[in-house]
Design an enzyme around this catalytic site. Structure first.
Site, PDB file in Angstrom:
ATOM      1  NE  ARG A 275      -2.915  -0.394   3.114  1.00 50.47           N
ATOM      2  CZ  ARG A 275      -4.306  -0.897   3.142  1.00 50.47           C
ATOM      3  NH1 ARG A 275      -5.199   0.233   2.586  1.00 50.47           N
ATOM      4  NH2 ARG A 275      -4.647  -2.364   3.528  1.00 50.47           N
ATOM      5  CB  CYS A 341     -28.506  -3.701  -9.241  1.00 58.68           C
ATOM      6  SG  CYS A 341     -27.598  -3.188 -10.605  1.00 58.68           S
TER       7      CYS A 341
END
Ligand code: PLP
Length: 420
Positions: A275, A341
C-alpha cells in the site's frame, strides 16, 4: 495534514480522455519513483535493508519493472503473481513467496524461480519437500498470537489464520536443520494500513527477540528477518504520512538492543509493503453521468465498485476532487455512486463537494493499491484500463480496459447452441 493536490490538471485529463475513455486508473510514475528512493534512503540505516513490493497491491508488470529499477524485489502469493514478477524480470531471491493454503504447483514454480519460500505452516515443510524438494533457504511466518496487540483491519493475531505459533517455530527450524537446510529467514505480517510508527517498531522487536532465542536454542543463524508490510497511508486529508525515517530509527534501535546485544550473526532486514509504495500515487478518473435528486443528492459516475471496492466493502474514505473546481467552495452534499445494483456501491456518502454538473470529471484519490487489483465482474461490469503518467506529462497505457469479448472468453458459446 496531507496535501491532496493532483499531479495533473483538468485540461490534461480532458486531453487524455479523448484517447482513453473513462473510467481509468492513472498512476504517477515520478511520485512512485521518488517515494521508492525515499524509502531506500530512510532505511539505509538498517542492516541489509530490502523491500519486496507486495504484488497484490498493484499487480501490473510495468509497475514491477519500475520498482525493480529502484532495487525492490517482489512479494508474491500465488502462481499468477509469480509469473507477473518473472515477466517483469524479477527472479531468484528477489522474489519472496509468502503464500498461504498453498497448492503444491505453486511451491514447484517458486522453487524453479529460485524464490525465497516463506512457509505459513509447519505442515508445509513436508508438502514442500515432497512437491519440490527443500530449497537452500527457507523462511517461516510467525504468528505472535497474544504477544501482539490487534490491528483494526487484520484483527488480533491469535484469531488470525496465518503463521506458526512460537513453539512451532522452534520445532520447525529444528526439522529444517536436521534436513540439512542451511539458510534461514523469519517473517511476520500482523498489520494492515497502520499509521502508528510504534506498531512497527514493536513488531520488529518481537521478531528480533524471537530470532535471538531461536538462534541460541536451535543453533542456527538467521540470514534475514522480514518485517512484513502493513504501513498505512493518509487516505484522509487530516491524517499524516508515516515517517519512513521514524520507523527506520526505531527498527535500528530495536536491532541494536536485541540482535547486536546478543552478539549473534547480523541478519538483513526486509520489508514487504504494498500500500505505502503505490497507494497514494494512483487516481480513479471517472465522469459524472447523472445527477439525481430524491431524498438525498446523488452524483452517479461511470465507474463502480468493480473499479474500486474499498469504500463499499470497508466504508473506507477516499478523497474526491471535482476537476477544475478545486478552488470552489465545498458547499453541496452528495453521495457519489457507481452503477452496480448494490446500494453499497458508493465512493462517498454525505460528502461535501463543490456543485457538480453532468459531465464533470472526478479524481478519486489513493487508488494505487488495492484499487484496480480488487476488481471483479459482478453485474457484468468490466475492469478499466490502467495508465501511467510519465515524467513530462505523457501517458502510457499499461493495461487495456476489458471488453465484452474478454467477459465472454471463459464461455463456450458454440457448446451453448447444441445444449438442450
Ligand atoms: C498484503 C500483504 C503484504 C502487503 O501489505 P500492505 O498492507 O499492502 O503493505 C505483505 N505481505 C503479505 C504476506 C501480505 O499478505
Amino acid at each position: 495534514m496531507v496535501s491532496k493536490e493532483l499531479p495533473f490538471t483538468k485540461t490534461q485529463i480532458e486531453e487524455i480522455v479523448k484517447r482513453h475513455p473513462t473510467p481509468f486508473h492513472i498512476y504517477d510514475e515520478k511520485a512512485i519513483r521518488d517515494n521508492a528512493e525515499d524509502m531506500k534512503r530512510a532505511f539505509s540505516v538498517v542492516n541489509g535493508f530490502k523491500e519486496f513490493f507486495a504484488v497484490k497491491a498493484l499487480p501490473n508488470p510495468y509497475i514491477l519493472k519500475i520498482l525493480k529499477e529502484h532495487g525492490f524485489g517482489a512479494d508474491c502469493s500465488s502462481l499468477p503473481e509469480l509469473l507477473l514478477a518473472e515477466k517483469a524480470g524479477i527472479t531468484g531471491e528477489d522474489i519472496m513467496f509468502s503464500s498461504n493454503d498453498t497448492p503444491a504447483e505453486e511451491f514447484i514454480k517458486a522453487k524453479e524461480l529460485g524464490a525465497i519460500i516463506n512457509l505459513d505452516d509447519i505442515s508445509h515443510i513436508d508438502v514442500l519437500e515432497k512437491a519440490a524438494g527443500l530449497p537452500d533457504v527457507i523462511c517461516f511466518r510467525y504468528n505472535p498470537g497474544p504477544l501482539k496487540g490487534g490491528n483494526e483491519i487484520i484483527g488480533k493475531p491469535e484469531e488470525s489464520k496465518y503463521g506458526f505459533t512460537r513453539e512451532q517455530l522452534f520445532e520447525g527450524y529444528e526439522i529444517l536443520k536436521k534436513k540439512g537446510v542451511k539458510r534461514f529467514g523469519l517473517h511476520t505480517m500482523v498489520a494492515s494500513n497502520e499509521l502508528n510508527v510504534d506498531y512497527f517498531v514493536e513488531t520488529a522487536r518481537i521478531l528480533f527477540e524471537a530470532a535471538v532465542e531461536i538462534s541460541e536454542k536451535v543453533g542456527i543463524d538467521f540470514e534475514f528477518i522480514n518485517l512484513g508490510g502493513g504501513i498505512g497511508i493518509p487516505y484522509r486529508p487530516e491524517q499524516e504520512r508515516v515517517s519512513f525515517d521514524a520507523i527506520a530509527a526505531g527498527v535500528k534501535k530495536a536491532y541494536e538492543n536485541t540482535i547486536i546485544k546478543a552478539g549473534m550473526r547480523q541478519p538483513k532486514v526486509y520489508f514487504e509493503c504494498g500500500r505505502v509504495i503505490t497507494g497514494p500515487y494512483g487516481y480513479l478518473i471517472t465522469e459524472v453521468r447523472h445527477l439525481k435528486h430524491i431524498y438525498k443528492d446523488y452524483a452517479g459516475t461511470d465507474a463502480c465498485m468493480a473499479n474500486l471496492m474499498r469504500p463499499g466493502v470497508y466504508g473506507a474514505y477516499h478523497h474526491i476532487t471535482v476537476l477544475g473546481k478545486e478552488k470552489d467552495p465545498a458547499n453541496h452534499k452528495y453521495d457519489v455512486t457507481g452503477s452496480l445494483c448494490e446500494n453499497n456501491d458508493k465512493f462517498a456518502i454525505d460528502r461535501m463537494l463543490p456543485k457538480i454538473e453532468r459531465g464533470d470529471l472526478l479524481a478519486i484519490h489513493d487508488t494505487g493499491a488495492h484499487g484496480y487489483a480488487m476488481g471483479f465482474n459482478y453485474n457484468g461490469k468490466l475492469r478499466s484500463a490502467e495508465l501511467l503518467l510519465r515524467n513530462g506529462g505523457s501517458v502510457f497505457k499499461i493495461r487495456n480496459a476489458e471488453t465484452v469479448d474478454d467477459y465472454f472468453t471463459t464461455l463456450d458459446l458454440d457448446g451453448l447452441k447444441s445444449f438442450k
